[in-house]
Design a protein around this motif. Sequence first.
Motif, PDB file in Angstrom:
ATOM      1  N   GLU A 135      13.067  34.240   7.295  1.00  0.00           N
ATOM      2  CA  GLU A 135      12.415  33.055   7.867  1.00  0.00           C
ATOM      3  C   GLU A 135      11.460  32.496   6.828  1.00  0.00           C
ATOM      4  OE1 GLU A 135      10.152  31.359  11.844  1.00  0.00           O
ATOM      5  OE2 GLU A 135      10.030  33.500  11.412  1.00  0.00           O
ATOM      6  N   GLU A 136      11.545  31.189   6.602  1.00  0.00           N
ATOM      7  CA  GLU A 136      10.666  30.539   5.641  1.00  0.00           C
ATOM      8  C   GLU A 136       9.919  29.400   6.328  1.00  0.00           C
ATOM      9  OE1 GLU A 136      11.817  31.357   1.304  1.00  0.00           O
ATOM     10  OE2 GLU A 136      13.171  29.776   2.011  1.00  0.00           O
ATOM     11  N   VAL A 137       8.639  29.305   6.006  1.00  0.00           N
ATOM     12  CA  VAL A 137       7.765  28.264   6.545  1.00  0.00           C
ATOM     13  C   VAL A 137       7.133  27.543   5.361  1.00  0.00           C
ATOM     14  CG1 VAL A 137       5.887  27.771   8.158  1.00  0.00           C
ATOM     15  CG2 VAL A 137       7.252  29.850   8.435  1.00  0.00           C
ATOM     16  N   THR A 138       7.049  26.222   5.429  1.00  0.00           N
ATOM     17  CA  THR A 138       6.462  25.466   4.326  1.00  0.00           C
ATOM     18  C   THR A 138       5.394  24.500   4.823  1.00  0.00           C
ATOM     19  OG1 THR A 138       7.887  23.484   4.334  1.00  0.00           O
ATOM     20  CG2 THR A 138       8.778  25.495   3.303  1.00  0.00           C
ATOM     21  N   ASP A 139       4.620  23.984   3.873  1.00  0.00           N
ATOM     22  CA  ASP A 139       3.551  23.053   4.219  1.00  0.00           C
ATOM     23  C   ASP A 139       4.064  21.653   4.533  1.00  0.00           C
ATOM     24  OD1 ASP A 139       4.328  22.617   1.593  1.00  0.00           O
ATOM     25  OD2 ASP A 139       2.323  22.163   0.876  1.00  0.00           O
ATOM     26  N   PRO A 190       8.417  34.829  19.363  1.00  0.00           N
ATOM     27  CA  PRO A 190       9.453  34.340  18.449  1.00  0.00           C
ATOM     28  C   PRO A 190      10.418  35.461  18.057  1.00  0.00           C
ATOM     29  CG  PRO A 190       7.292  33.549  17.781  1.00  0.00           C
ATOM     30  CD  PRO A 190       7.068  34.580  18.846  1.00  0.00           C
ATOM     31  N   PRO A 191      11.667  35.128  17.764  1.00  0.00           N
ATOM     32  CA  PRO A 191      12.656  36.150  17.379  1.00  0.00           C
ATOM     33  C   PRO A 191      12.174  36.999  16.214  1.00  0.00           C
ATOM     34  CG  PRO A 191      13.721  34.037  17.746  1.00  0.00           C
ATOM     35  CD  PRO A 191      12.256  33.778  17.790  1.00  0.00           C
ATOM     36  N   GLY A 192      12.337  38.314  16.357  1.00  0.00           N
ATOM     37  CA  GLY A 192      11.970  39.251  15.303  1.00  0.00           C
ATOM     38  C   GLY A 192      10.506  39.614  15.258  1.00  0.00           C
ATOM     39  N   GLU A 193       9.677  38.964  16.074  1.00  0.00           N
ATOM     40  CA  GLU A 193       8.240  39.196  16.029  1.00  0.00           C
ATOM     41  C   GLU A 193       7.795  40.168  17.115  1.00  0.00           C
ATOM     42  OE1 GLU A 193       6.233  38.124  13.653  1.00  0.00           O
ATOM     43  OE2 GLU A 193       7.994  37.206  12.705  1.00  0.00           O
ATOM     44  N   ARG A 194       6.586  40.662  16.953  1.00  0.00           N
ATOM     45  CA  ARG A 194       5.992  41.609  17.898  1.00  0.00           C
ATOM     46  C   ARG A 194       4.930  40.889  18.714  1.00  0.00           C
ATOM     47  NH1 ARG A 194       2.102  46.369  16.405  1.00  0.00           N
ATOM     48  NH2 ARG A 194       2.430  47.896  18.059  1.00  0.00           N
ATOM     49  N   PRO A 206       1.432  47.866  25.217  1.00  0.00           N
ATOM     50  CA  PRO A 206       1.848  48.133  23.825  1.00  0.00           C
ATOM     51  C   PRO A 206       2.803  47.043  23.337  1.00  0.00           C
ATOM     52  CG  PRO A 206       1.942  50.129  25.149  1.00  0.00           C
ATOM     53  CD  PRO A 206       1.675  49.019  26.098  1.00  0.00           C
ATOM     54  N   GLY A 207       2.750  46.799  22.049  1.00  0.00           N
ATOM     55  CA  GLY A 207       3.544  45.730  21.469  1.00  0.00           C
ATOM     56  C   GLY A 207       5.040  45.960  21.629  1.00  0.00           C
ATOM     57  N   VAL A 208       5.762  44.866  21.830  1.00  0.00           N
ATOM     58  CA  VAL A 208       7.215  44.894  21.873  1.00  0.00           C
ATOM     59  C   VAL A 208       7.739  43.860  20.884  1.00  0.00           C
ATOM     60  CG1 VAL A 208       7.342  45.687  24.252  1.00  0.00           C
ATOM     61  CG2 VAL A 208       7.305  43.247  23.788  1.00  0.00           C
ATOM     62  N   ARG A 209       8.858  44.182  20.253  1.00  0.00           N
ATOM     63  CA  ARG A 209       9.441  43.258  19.281  1.00  0.00           C
ATOM     64  C   ARG A 209      10.680  42.593  19.885  1.00  0.00           C
ATOM     65  NH1 ARG A 209       8.258  42.677  14.184  1.00  0.00           N
ATOM     66  NH2 ARG A 209       7.227  44.708  14.051  1.00  0.00           N
ATOM     67  N   ARG A 210      10.697  41.280  19.842  1.00  0.00           N
ATOM     68  CA  ARG A 210      11.839  40.543  20.351  1.00  0.00           C
ATOM     69  C   ARG A 210      12.979  40.635  19.339  1.00  0.00           C
ATOM     70  NH1 ARG A 210      12.124  34.003  21.474  1.00  0.00           N
ATOM     71  NH2 ARG A 210      14.386  33.899  21.774  1.00  0.00           N
ATOM     72  N   PRO A 211      14.163  40.982  19.768  1.00  0.00           N
ATOM     73  CA  PRO A 211      15.278  41.083  18.820  1.00  0.00           C
ATOM     74  C   PRO A 211      15.703  39.718  18.298  1.00  0.00           C
ATOM     75  CG  PRO A 211      16.050  41.382  21.067  1.00  0.00           C
ATOM     76  CD  PRO A 211      14.551  41.340  21.128  1.00  0.00           C
ATOM     77  N   TYR A 212      16.390  39.728  17.173  1.00  0.00           N
ATOM     78  CA  TYR A 212      16.917  38.475  16.603  1.00  0.00           C
ATOM     79  C   TYR A 212      18.126  38.026  17.417  1.00  0.00           C
ATOM     80  CZ  TYR A 212      13.956  38.922  12.490  1.00  0.00           C
ATOM     81  OH  TYR A 212      12.887  39.013  11.633  1.00  0.00           O
TER      82      TYR A 212
END
Length: 397
Positions: free
Chosen positions: A259-263, A316-320, A391-397
């Motif tokens: 994942e890429e984010v830009t200004d 968001p996908p892949g995030e905790r 506790p944190g959970v990670r959403r799968p891609y």
Amino acid sequence: MITTDDVAFLRSRHGVKALENADRLALTPDSLIADVAELRARYGQRAAALAETVRCRRRAVGRLRDPQHWLLTDEALQQATASVVAAHRAAEIARRFPGAVVHDVTCSVGAELIELTAAAGIGGVLGSDLDPVRLAMAAHNVDGATLLRADALTPTSTADVLIADPARRSGGARTFRIDGTSPPLLDVLTLYAGRPLAVKCAPGIDYGTLRARFGFDGQVQVVSLDGGVREACLWTELDDGVAQRATVLREVDGRLHVEEVTDLESDDASVGPPGTWIVDPDGAIVRAGLVKHWAARHGLWQLDPKIAYLSGDAIPPGERGFAVLEQVPMKEKPLRKALADRGCGSLEILVRGVDVDPDQLRKRLRLKGTTALTLVITRIGARGVAFVCEPGVRRPY
């Protein structure tokens, strides 16, 4: 210290067999003295080189591809770019400069070179280094690259693209100072001004000062891998006008997610009270100054305009993410009661914007239950607050 004679031995048929024998030893801190003595009895002065090589190969697992074939030193391994990060950069160079000849002017043992030689679309690969030992190791580690001994501050090729990785460690200590690298970062940027150049730096570099005081007008790319920020890469040429970029790399079940984010993206993220989830953005996004851009992309909002914690109704996908159970004033007595009421016995503590030592606070909270929880401590305006979360959970891609 490994010498060029050691490298020649390690590359020989006898050296390969000796490395196989050394790999059968534990070579742990507790056994090292006895194991090196055993190696010395069999291989004399080559014992230290054998032990260091095997230990480095073991530590390189998960960092370098096929580490059992590499020749390394301890310091070279610490400085080596992870294979996944190097491969991603090689593919980017091939995209931005099709057919380019690429010269790594600080090639060390070849972690970057091996990915450049494997990348489709690159016309040729050169590597140079001042250290004859590392250069000899690179000759073993990498096929398909032209190698030469040269100072990075002495231009030695007319390559289309240059890569530099000034040493950021000395004696095991890491430096984040602009003037603390070897060769000096500003000297590298000045020497190759006007040529396409990618310079790898410590992720904590003050790129704001680099732009304001030293006139750097290229792109800053901050890269993370599997949640850990690995580097900042300074590109002297912008790519489609992007000045700030965060690249988040994650390997999941053998697949690489990027994942890429830009200004150039919208940063129209609002500020509001917590929703269902609290999300802590990847460190690359935070260090690149793109938290608002990433929040806007995923429909999240900030809890405070100056703090990186975000909130939303979906992860968001892949995030905790951390499901919010309760908001508590940042005072130990109400915190202790809130956690006791929920039977908390195991507590992860995350902190941003507040001077709190998680380990010391956890001891003072005197947890006695069996439930696992997460405590997110932050600042909203001038007020410290704490959120008791699942506790944190990670959403799968």
